[in-house]
Design a protein around this motif. Structure first.
Motif, PDB file in Angstrom:
ATOM      1  N   ALA A 102       0.818  -1.213   0.000  1.00  0.00           N
ATOM      2  CA  ALA A 102       0.000   0.000   0.000  1.00  0.00           C
ATOM      3  C   ALA A 102       0.853   1.265   0.000  1.00  0.00           C
ATOM      4  O   ALA A 102       0.425   2.314  -0.481  1.00  0.00           O
ATOM      5  CB  ALA A 102      -0.945   0.003   1.200  1.00  0.00           C
ATOM      6  N   LEU A 103       2.061   1.162   0.538  1.00  0.00           N
ATOM      7  CA  LEU A 103       2.954   2.323   0.590  1.00  0.00           C
ATOM      8  C   LEU A 103       3.646   2.598  -0.743  1.00  0.00           C
ATOM      9  O   LEU A 103       4.055   3.737  -1.001  1.00  0.00           O
ATOM     10  CB  LEU A 103       4.033   2.096   1.656  1.00  0.00           C
ATOM     11  CG  LEU A 103       3.619   2.216   3.126  1.00  0.00           C
ATOM     12  CD1 LEU A 103       4.741   1.727   4.015  1.00  0.00           C
ATOM     13  CD2 LEU A 103       3.259   3.656   3.463  1.00  0.00           C
ATOM     14  N   GLU A 104       3.786   1.556  -1.539  1.00  0.00           N
ATOM     15  CA  GLU A 104       4.567   1.677  -2.758  1.00  0.00           C
ATOM     16  C   GLU A 104       4.001   2.752  -3.687  1.00  0.00           C
ATOM     17  O   GLU A 104       2.803   2.765  -3.977  1.00  0.00           O
ATOM     18  CB  GLU A 104       4.621   0.332  -3.485  1.00  0.00           C
ATOM     19  CG  GLU A 104       5.410  -0.737  -2.740  1.00  0.00           C
ATOM     20  CD  GLU A 104       5.409  -2.065  -3.467  1.00  0.00           C
ATOM     21  OE1 GLU A 104       4.853  -2.119  -4.587  1.00  0.00           O
ATOM     22  OE2 GLU A 104       5.942  -3.040  -2.917  1.00  0.00           O
ATOM     23  N   GLY A 105       4.881   3.633  -4.109  1.00  0.00           N
ATOM     24  CA  GLY A 105       4.498   4.645  -5.081  1.00  0.00           C
ATOM     25  C   GLY A 105       3.841   5.881  -4.499  1.00  0.00           C
ATOM     26  O   GLY A 105       3.581   6.840  -5.236  1.00  0.00           O
ATOM     27  N   LEU A 106       3.565   5.908  -3.197  1.00  0.00           N
ATOM     28  CA  LEU A 106       2.962   7.103  -2.614  1.00  0.00           C
ATOM     29  C   LEU A 106       4.038   8.173  -2.434  1.00  0.00           C
ATOM     30  O   LEU A 106       5.151   7.867  -1.978  1.00  0.00           O
ATOM     31  CB  LEU A 106       2.311   6.781  -1.269  1.00  0.00           C
ATOM     32  CG  LEU A 106       1.044   5.925  -1.311  1.00  0.00           C
ATOM     33  CD1 LEU A 106       0.525   5.681   0.100  1.00  0.00           C
ATOM     34  CD2 LEU A 106      -0.039   6.590  -2.161  1.00  0.00           C
ATOM     35  N   PRO A 107       3.737   9.425  -2.759  1.00  0.00           N
ATOM     36  CA  PRO A 107       4.733  10.497  -2.640  1.00  0.00           C
ATOM     37  C   PRO A 107       5.235  10.636  -1.205  1.00  0.00           C
ATOM     38  O   PRO A 107       4.462  10.552  -0.246  1.00  0.00           O
ATOM     39  CB  PRO A 107       3.956  11.744  -3.083  1.00  0.00           C
ATOM     40  CG  PRO A 107       2.817  11.228  -3.883  1.00  0.00           C
ATOM     41  CD  PRO A 107       2.452   9.904  -3.298  1.00  0.00           C
ATOM     42  N   ALA A 108       6.526  10.878  -1.058  1.00  0.00           N
ATOM     43  CA  ALA A 108       7.134  10.977   0.267  1.00  0.00           C
ATOM     44  C   ALA A 108       6.561  12.138   1.059  1.00  0.00           C
ATOM     45  O   ALA A 108       6.332  12.021   2.274  1.00  0.00           O
ATOM     46  CB  ALA A 108       8.651  11.123   0.135  1.00  0.00           C
ATOM     47  N   ASP A 109       6.316  13.275   0.390  1.00  0.00           N
ATOM     48  CA  ASP A 109       5.800  14.430   1.134  1.00  0.00           C
ATOM     49  C   ASP A 109       4.376  14.193   1.598  1.00  0.00           C
ATOM     50  O   ASP A 109       3.974  14.606   2.687  1.00  0.00           O
ATOM     51  CB  ASP A 109       5.898  15.717   0.296  1.00  0.00           C
ATOM     52  CG  ASP A 109       5.282  15.578  -1.090  1.00  0.00           C
ATOM     53  OD1 ASP A 109       4.769  14.494  -1.424  1.00  0.00           O
ATOM     54  OD2 ASP A 109       5.309  16.580  -1.849  1.00  0.00           O
ATOM     55  N   LEU A 110       3.600  13.471   0.793  1.00  0.00           N
ATOM     56  CA  LEU A 110       2.233  13.129   1.197  1.00  0.00           C
ATOM     57  C   LEU A 110       2.255  12.177   2.391  1.00  0.00           C
ATOM     58  O   LEU A 110       1.503  12.348   3.352  1.00  0.00           O
ATOM     59  CB  LEU A 110       1.483  12.493   0.020  1.00  0.00           C
ATOM     60  CG  LEU A 110       0.005  12.130   0.275  1.00  0.00           C
ATOM     61  CD1 LEU A 110      -0.821  13.384   0.534  1.00  0.00           C
ATOM     62  CD2 LEU A 110      -0.561  11.345  -0.908  1.00  0.00           C
TER      63      LEU A 110
END
Length: 266
Positions: A193-201
Motif C-alpha cells: 500500500a505504501l509503494e508509489g505514494l509520494p514521500a511528502d504526502l
C-alpha cells in the motif's frame, strides 16, 4: 482567491506556503493505507484491552495478598507449634516427677512422717500443676487447629487463584495469537500500500496520524469530513471544488487530509 489549506511547515513537509500536490489516485490510495493503519490500531487496542488482561491483573493482586496472608498464617502456626511442643514437654517433665515421687512413696523409701507429709503436699502441687499445664495444652491445641484451618483455607484460595490464572493465561495467549496473525496480515498488506505514494504526502499523513488519534486522512463524504464528522460550510466546499484534482486539501475543522471521492457531494 480560493485555495486549499497549506501543509504546515516542518522538517519533513514541503516548503511553507507551497500547496501540496499529489495525483488523485495516490490520494485515494492514501485512504486504503489509512484503512489498514486504522485496522492495525484497532487490533493493537484490542490486544491491550482484552478482558482476560484485566482479570489476570486483578487475580495477581489477589494472589499477592493471599500469599502475604499465608505467610502470616504460617508464622502463627509455627509459633503455636513451638508453644505446644514446650507445653507438652513441661507436662511430661512434671508427670515424670510425679511418677518418680509416687514410686518412692509406694516403695517405702520415705519413712519419716514429716518427709511423707511434705512429699504428699508436693504430689498435690504437682497434680495441680499438671492440670494447669494440660488446660494450657488444650487451649494451645485449639488455637493451633484454628490457625492450621485458616492457613489451609488461604492455601486453597491461592490454589484456586492460580488455577484460574492458568486458564486466563491460556485464553489470553490464544487471543494474542489470533490478533497477532491479523496484525501480521495488515503488515503484509501495508508494504504494498505504501509503494508509489509520494514521500511528502506520506510525511504529512504520518504527522497527522500522530497528532490526530491515528487518523491522518479522511474521506469527504456528502459534504462531511469522515475524520471529525463535521459538515463543511458552503464557502469551504466551493473552495475545495475549485481546487485542481491533484491539490491536497485539508479539513478546515480538524486539519486532516481530506480526500475527494465520487461521493463527496461537490
Amino acid at each position: 482567491m480560493d485555495r486549499p489549506h497549506l501543509t504546515p511547515p516542518g522538517p519533513t513537509g514541503p516548503d511553507p506556503g507551497v500547496p501540496l500536490k499529489a495525483d488523485p489516485t495516490a490520494q485515494l490510495r492514501l485512504l486504503d493505507l489509512q484503512e489498514l493503519d486504522s485496522r492495525g490500531d484497532q487490533l493493537r487496542h484490542r490486544r491491550r484491552s482484552l478482558p482476560e488482561l484485566a482479570e489476570i491483573a486483578e487475580l495477581e493482586r489477589t494472589r499477592s495478598t493471599l500469599v502475604d496472608e499465608a505467610r502470616d498464617a504460617k508464622i502463627v502456626v509455627d509459633d503455636l507449634t513451638a508453644e505446644q511442643a514446650k507445653v507438652d514437654a513441661d507436662v511430661e517433665v512434671v508427670k515424670a516427677r510425679r511418677t518418680r515421687d509416687r514410686e518412692r512413696m509406694d516403695a517405702g523409701l520415705i519413712s519419716n512422717p514429716k518427709d511423707l507429709e511434705r512429699m504428699s503436699g508436693e504430689l498435690e502441687s504437682l497434680e495441680r500443676r499438671i492440670a494447669t499445664l494440660e488446660d494450657e495444652e488444650l487451649e494451645v491445641m485449639e488455637r493451633l487447629e484454628a490457625a492450621q484451618g485458616m492457613l489451609s483455607a488461604v492455601n486453597d484460595r491461592i490454589a484456586a487463584a492460580e488455577g484460574r490464572l492458568a486458564e486466563l493465561a491460556a485464553a489470553r495467549d490464544e487471543r494474542f495469537a489470533e490478533i497477532d496473525a491479523e496484525l501480521a496480515e495488515v503488515a503484509s498488506q501495508r508494504g504494498p500500500a505504501l509503494e508509489g505514494l509520494p514521500a511528502d504526502l506520506l510525511a504529512l499523513y504520518d504527522k497527522l496520524r500522530e497528532s490526530k488519534g491515528g487518523v491522518g486522512a479522511a474521506r469527504l463524504v456528502q459534504r462531511r469530513c469522515s475524520g471529525c464528522q463535521l459538515g463543511i460550510d458552503p464557502a469551504e466546499l466551493a473552495s475545495i471544488k475549485a481546487q485542481p484534482a491533484d491539490a491536497v486539501v485539508r479539513c478546515e475543522e480538524c486539519s486532516r487530509i481530506l480526500v475527494r471521492t465520487a461521493e463527496s457531494g461537490l
